[in-house]
Design a protein around this motif. Sequence first.
Motif, PDB file in Angstrom:
ATOM      1  N   UNK A 270      27.819  65.865  69.528  1.00  0.00           N
ATOM      2  CA  UNK A 270      27.298  64.645  70.142  1.00  0.00           C
ATOM      3  C   UNK A 270      27.065  64.827  71.638  1.00  0.00           C
ATOM      4  N   UNK A 271      26.353  63.878  72.219  1.00  0.00           N
ATOM      5  CA  UNK A 271      26.043  63.951  73.653  1.00  0.00           C
ATOM      6  C   UNK A 271      27.294  63.991  74.530  1.00  0.00           C
ATOM      7  N   UNK A 272      28.406  63.447  74.050  1.00  0.00           N
ATOM      8  CA  UNK A 272      29.636  63.490  74.850  1.00  0.00           C
ATOM      9  C   UNK A 272      30.377  64.817  74.681  1.00  0.00           C
ATOM     10  N   UNK A 273      29.807  65.732  73.908  1.00  0.00           N
ATOM     11  CA  UNK A 273      30.399  67.056  73.736  1.00  0.00           C
ATOM     12  C   UNK A 273      31.318  67.167  72.535  1.00  0.00           C
ATOM     13  N   UNK A 274      31.671  66.029  71.957  1.00  0.00           N
ATOM     14  CA  UNK A 274      32.557  66.068  70.788  1.00  0.00           C
ATOM     15  C   UNK A 274      31.785  66.575  69.575  1.00  0.00           C
ATOM     16  N   UNK A 275      32.528  67.015  68.568  1.00  0.00           N
ATOM     17  CA  UNK A 275      31.889  67.517  67.349  1.00  0.00           C
ATOM     18  C   UNK A 275      32.425  66.748  66.147  1.00  0.00           C
ATOM     19  N   UNK A 276      31.688  66.834  65.071  1.00  0.00           N
ATOM     20  CA  UNK A 276      32.127  66.130  63.865  1.00  0.00           C
ATOM     21  C   UNK A 276      31.477  66.702  62.626  1.00  0.00           C
ATOM     22  N   UNK A 277      31.890  66.189  61.501  1.00  0.00           N
ATOM     23  CA  UNK A 277      31.328  66.603  60.214  1.00  0.00           C
ATOM     24  C   UNK A 277      30.971  65.362  59.418  1.00  0.00           C
ATOM     25  N   UNK A 278      30.013  65.509  58.565  1.00  0.00           N
ATOM     26  CA  UNK A 278      29.616  64.387  57.716  1.00  0.00           C
ATOM     27  C   UNK A 278      29.288  64.950  56.335  1.00  0.00           C
ATOM     28  N   UNK A 279      29.840  64.342  55.322  1.00  0.00           N
ATOM     29  CA  UNK A 279      29.542  64.779  53.952  1.00  0.00           C
ATOM     30  C   UNK A 279      28.355  64.002  53.406  1.00  0.00           C
ATOM     31  N   UNK A 280      27.701  64.551  52.427  1.00  0.00           N
ATOM     32  CA  UNK A 280      26.593  63.836  51.793  1.00  0.00           C
ATOM     33  C   UNK A 280      26.374  64.335  50.370  1.00  0.00           C
ATOM     34  N   UNK A 281      25.742  63.474  49.584  1.00  0.00           N
ATOM     35  CA  UNK A 281      25.261  63.882  48.261  1.00  0.00           C
ATOM     36  C   UNK A 281      23.757  64.101  48.280  1.00  0.00           C
ATOM     37  N   UNK A 282      23.096  63.370  49.204  1.00  0.00           N
ATOM     38  CA  UNK A 282      21.633  63.463  49.335  1.00  0.00           C
ATOM     39  C   UNK A 282      21.323  63.398  50.818  1.00  0.00           C
ATOM     40  N   UNK A 283      20.556  64.355  51.302  1.00  0.00           N
ATOM     41  CA  UNK A 283      20.239  64.334  52.733  1.00  0.00           C
ATOM     42  C   UNK A 283      18.800  64.759  52.987  1.00  0.00           C
ATOM     43  N   UNK A 284      18.100  63.979  53.791  1.00  0.00           N
ATOM     44  CA  UNK A 284      16.759  64.343  54.252  1.00  0.00           C
ATOM     45  C   UNK A 284      16.851  64.453  55.769  1.00  0.00           C
ATOM     46  N   UNK A 285      16.724  65.659  56.264  1.00  0.00           N
ATOM     47  CA  UNK A 285      16.800  65.886  57.706  1.00  0.00           C
ATOM     48  C   UNK A 285      15.490  66.517  58.171  1.00  0.00           C
ATOM     49  N   UNK A 286      14.833  65.847  59.105  1.00  0.00           N
ATOM     50  CA  UNK A 286      13.582  66.358  59.667  1.00  0.00           C
ATOM     51  C   UNK A 286      13.886  67.627  60.469  1.00  0.00           C
ATOM     52  N   UNK A 287      13.091  68.691  60.293  1.00  0.00           N
ATOM     53  CA  UNK A 287      13.330  69.902  61.088  1.00  0.00           C
ATOM     54  C   UNK A 287      12.693  69.772  62.475  1.00  0.00           C
ATOM     55  N   UNK A 288      13.121  70.597  63.430  1.00  0.00           N
ATOM     56  CA  UNK A 288      12.390  70.614  64.708  1.00  0.00           C
ATOM     57  C   UNK A 288      11.033  71.296  64.511  1.00  0.00           C
ATOM     58  N   UNK A 289      10.130  71.028  65.426  1.00  0.00           N
ATOM     59  CA  UNK A 289       8.792  71.628  65.355  1.00  0.00           C
ATOM     60  C   UNK A 289       8.686  72.754  66.388  1.00  0.00           C
ATOM     61  N   UNK A 290       7.878  73.754  66.065  1.00  0.00           N
ATOM     62  CA  UNK A 290       7.544  74.820  67.021  1.00  0.00           C
ATOM     63  C   UNK A 290       6.072  75.166  66.815  1.00  0.00           C
ATOM     64  N   UNK A 291       5.511  75.930  67.731  1.00  0.00           N
ATOM     65  CA  UNK A 291       4.151  76.421  67.524  1.00  0.00           C
ATOM     66  C   UNK A 291       4.132  77.347  66.313  1.00  0.00           C
TER      67      UNK A 291
END
Lengths: 489, 57
Positions: A270-291
Amino acid sequence: MARLVVLGGGVSGHTAATFAAKWLGSAHEVVVVTPNSKWNWIPSNIWVGVGQMTAEDVTFDLAPVYAKAGINYKQAKALSINPEGKESSDKPFVTIEYTEAGREGENEEVEYDYLINATGPKLNFGATPGLGEGSQLGEHTVSVCTADHAAHASDELDKCIEKMKAGERQKFLIGTGHGMCTCQGAAFEYIFNIEHELKKAGVRDMADIKWISNESFLGDFGVGGLHMKAMGFAVSSKIFAESLFTERNVDWIIGAHVSKVESGKIEYELLDGSTGEENFNFSMLIPPFAGVGIKAFGKDGSDITDTMFAPNGFLKVDANYGAGAYENWKASDWPKTYQNPTYGNVFACGIAFAPPHPISKPMKSPNGTMIGPTPPRTGMPSGIMGKTVAHSICDRILKGDNAPLHEASMAEMGAACVASAGKGVFSGTAAAMTIYPVVPDFEKYPGTGRDTDYTFGEIGLAGHWIKHILHHLFMYKAKLNPGWTMIPE
Amino acid sequence: MAHEHKHGEENIKAYGNNFTTMTPGPFAKWLRTCVIYQFIRFVIINLKMITVVKKSH
């Protein structure tokens, strides 16, 4: 006879190529180089991703459309640009590699008088460990970036719904898969379509739905948020988005850089530097774009990629790349003509042009990780840029090399966005928004940076109807059916 | 159950992520799917969008 080569057949490239072919007529040649055999109306991929449309509903074959328009279509990907030609010839050219069935791997040099780079992005799944390899989606999450990805996402969603019907609780995690992603709007629309479908299937109470994104506040959308006229107030999109999430009982994590994806689990910072984990059964995560990784070579064969392209692989245009810190940013930093500063016959539009800087304020965690949206260059602005660039090039071909270039700065153009929640004509609701201008101009519009007479948003069925109309209108236009030029970008 | 129409409020978690936001009341929600009202909004939103499109070209 002059030859215009357009790299890419997405919203921007297709718009540029089709208008150029119409304006130039048969006296000149327009060539489109795109690795895809189909055109895709990407905004409707969201409905494919929840099973309300098929991949066929949102795509069509490019070959017959380009044949009708008199466009020379090459199903291939561009490998390199030689803007100065080669030792034996001064004529600039691009090297392409065919992807067409039966010609895979075959290379060709295509000479040009004018070049438009409208390749769109490389879907950089490989930037986040576990999200994928290179531009290939991995096995742990789904995507709605292409029609095929979205069809796969729909199948996975169906499996989750069946599990919930059998009494197994499911966790949905939707958002961005890296700290430097754009296209939060697509994920935003997808999460509410999923929520709507789960409600329709009678399993909403068996689902936990969570949003995770790199925005520093909910409703940033990669444009630094916006203020919309509502109930006599200029309301921040933060309030608007938080209200929608609360109403639909969707929790959120923001300011997050997803650092690792595993089966059923992500790790984030996170922006405050802390870290975390999150579980899921279904996940849609947009990828970053590059040329897409096109190289550039000088006349002697030397690598001049750094001259033509920014470090992120997008083509340099007439933007101010030296603005520096956020405090120095101005609306005038944004490009107007999309002409490459080194080679005047090369242009870029859509996602393929290198923006001068983000629109949202850049932020960094104490660990030095950049976490913040990169600027969106899709949809309506992308089409307008394509048409503007085509106009400039056609003028230069038809009126001479000194014809003035046309302008279309994202700091002077607006955008209309409709985020649906469901597809029904009488059920579900959509958020319909306009934003003007896309890039805030704090000198012209002190305070909010935008003209609040033309920046608004509201939720209701009307937005659904507009989304339906836009789908059919833009598919109709892209197929070059009668009257297509009358439909605005 | 008596306050089903206020289910949006029930999702607010005291001092949680969403404690400072606003939620729509029953009338605001009803308007969202009222076909007559939405038809009027449809015309207005279209006019606004066309204006933005015209200003952008």
